[in-house]
Scaffold this active site. Sequence first.
Site, PDB file in Angstrom:
ATOM      1  N   SER A 192       0.837  -1.194   0.000  1.00  0.00           N
ATOM      2  CA  SER A 192       0.000   0.000   0.000  1.00  0.00           C
ATOM      3  C   SER A 192       0.877   1.251   0.000  1.00  0.00           C
ATOM      4  CB  SER A 192      -0.969  -0.052   1.176  1.00  0.00           C
ATOM      5  OG  SER A 192      -2.047   0.828   0.995  1.00  0.00           O
ATOM      6  N   ASP A 298      -8.608  -5.484  -6.081  1.00  0.00           N
ATOM      7  CA  ASP A 298      -8.263  -4.458  -5.099  1.00  0.00           C
ATOM      8  C   ASP A 298      -9.068  -3.196  -5.418  1.00  0.00           C
ATOM      9  OD1 ASP A 298      -7.131  -2.614  -3.369  1.00  0.00           O
ATOM     10  OD2 ASP A 298      -5.075  -3.324  -3.706  1.00  0.00           O
ATOM     11  N   HIS A 329      -7.168  -6.045  -1.309  1.00  0.00           N
ATOM     12  CA  HIS A 329      -5.967  -5.351  -0.839  1.00  0.00           C
ATOM     13  C   HIS A 329      -5.265  -6.226   0.206  1.00  0.00           C
ATOM     14  CE1 HIS A 329      -3.754  -1.584  -0.733  1.00  0.00           C
ATOM     15  NE2 HIS A 329      -3.849  -1.494   0.587  1.00  0.00           N
TER      16      HIS A 329
END
Length: 634
Positions: A192, A298, A329
């Site tokens: 991320s 995602d 994610h």
Amino acid sequence: MAVLAALLLALAGALVAPASAATAGPVRNGVSQPVYSYTKAVRETVWVDTGLDGDGDGRVDRVAADIIRPSEPAAAGLKIPVIMDASPYYSCCGRGNESQLKTYDSKGHPVQFPLYYDNYFVPRGYAVVLVDLTGTNRSDGCVDVGGPSDVTSAKAVVDWLNGRAVGHSARTGGTAVTPTWANGSVGMIGKSWDGTVANGVAATGVAGLKTIVPISAISSWYDYYRSQGAPLYSGTPADLAGDVESSGATSRCRAEQSTLAAGAPYSGDWTSLWQQRDYVASVAKVKASVFVVHGMQDLNVRTVNFGQWWDALASTGVDRKIWLSQTGHVDPFDYRRSAWVDTLHSWFDHYLMGVDNGIQNGPVADVERAPDQWSQDAGWPAPGTVQSAVHLNPGTLGGTSNSGSVSFTDDPSRDENAWAADADRSTPDKTVFSSAPLAGDLRLSGSGSVTLTVTPSTASAHLSAVLVDLGPATIRNYAGSGEGIRTLTTRSCWGTSGTGDSACYLDTAADTTQVGATVFSRGWIDLGHYASLNHGVALTPGTAYTMTVDLAATDHVVPAGHRLALTVAGTDNGLIDPPASRPTLTVDLSRSALRLPLVGGAGSLHVPAKPALDGPGLTSLTARELPLGAAAFR
């Protein structure tokens, strides 16, 4: 100690090829070995000058780099490489499936290093360096959400590890610290925001950064918050900065917060703030190898981010590898743990230790086809992929040309899953183009696009376009709380544990669900940005506008017997915000075009000679083929 050092030097010489004996850790059979003590590892913090004064206090900002490294290599005269994860999350939110935070003893020395990198790699001759981005945890400065401060704070540590920046033993100064133990080779990794910073640092071309492993990472922050002018449900950069900054930064960073708010207008305009945070624009500077990992479902960091980054990297000639899962994610440690650790181990051994293990010559792409079922390819997009123009006619994909028109009215209460469930039912909020049941498997690999000529009834309009696999399937439950995984109660260990830092993590398993249709690629636009992303305008009702919707990168096989469909609608509830009005939109299909990345080209899209009785059909499907990547980026 002298005897131990001599013994270790002899051991390293026996295990490592002579060319790398001065810098690499011990290697046997192409794999670095866990011969060093984790419990005796050196744990320290170094504060590195960034050259910035983001908080305006008249002092150069220093970032905290928490380091853990085996003590024995330095005693044996060996220098070692670094695995680095620069993150804003070490005190506010945690890392990994168990949200681990950094911890410190009463003297401020680091105890827990989140994730398994330290437990696994330190015994194998690596240092692990976890950097607090500016404005977070124990670092000075202000969070600027992917901007120069974020990137520079991590780059400064790479520079320090290569003798080009100054490090200190204390935040307030102390004594100068030199990394005499480091060989200058750095690999950055992270999920991320962490992986995003790795992308940004690589795009500076900094010397010494040998590889990056961005996991579910952003390549352009505009594409995290906006989609071709349409605002996404992602909050604002100013909100995100407030979520992660340290308590001390909150009061001193109000100017930066105002800058973030002003530079990210809700209008979706492509401002200088976004341009500054577009790493794709600087891709030519990348020298590091890149191992991209992303979940194809995602909906946090959407797949346009990995797709445009991967495509742009092709022009640089750097070594690339990619893993694409069916999760949301999620870190690969939590959906393919054993294979991931082994692959990452080989990747770092090769690019940081110089081990000739052949990983650079193996398959480029691993793609999850069904839960826990993977395939491999020599390249990505898959070899043989051709951008193919597929014709659009009311209700169908097919014919010899695009013809006719369709209309629908924006309904902000509806979403892509509702559209897919109603694919064979006429509803006023969407239009669906579908093939007949396919005679053979059809694979799409890469990014597509759909150009639409649309006449709105009001002064504002948003459009959504999604590709759907119509047919039953068992998929990862990416919409669930685990985004495709279940966390179990058992644990498995990956490396060596120490006091306050366990190497044992909760196991996981696939969380699956049965579906009747699967959305596998998406795109959204604001029609008011039809002429330019730089500035949106009010639409003139009754006037036709043409704009290309970029369909985000994917790799999906529509099985034989299923149907391929394109849904075009207005607001995709939960993923984009609605426009100011509720327009009816009429699409002129004769001035529209769908382009798909088909493996084998248009000839791979086989349909029966006669239309099926149970759904929209066509007697033939023709397409002209275009060079791969012909669709416009924006």
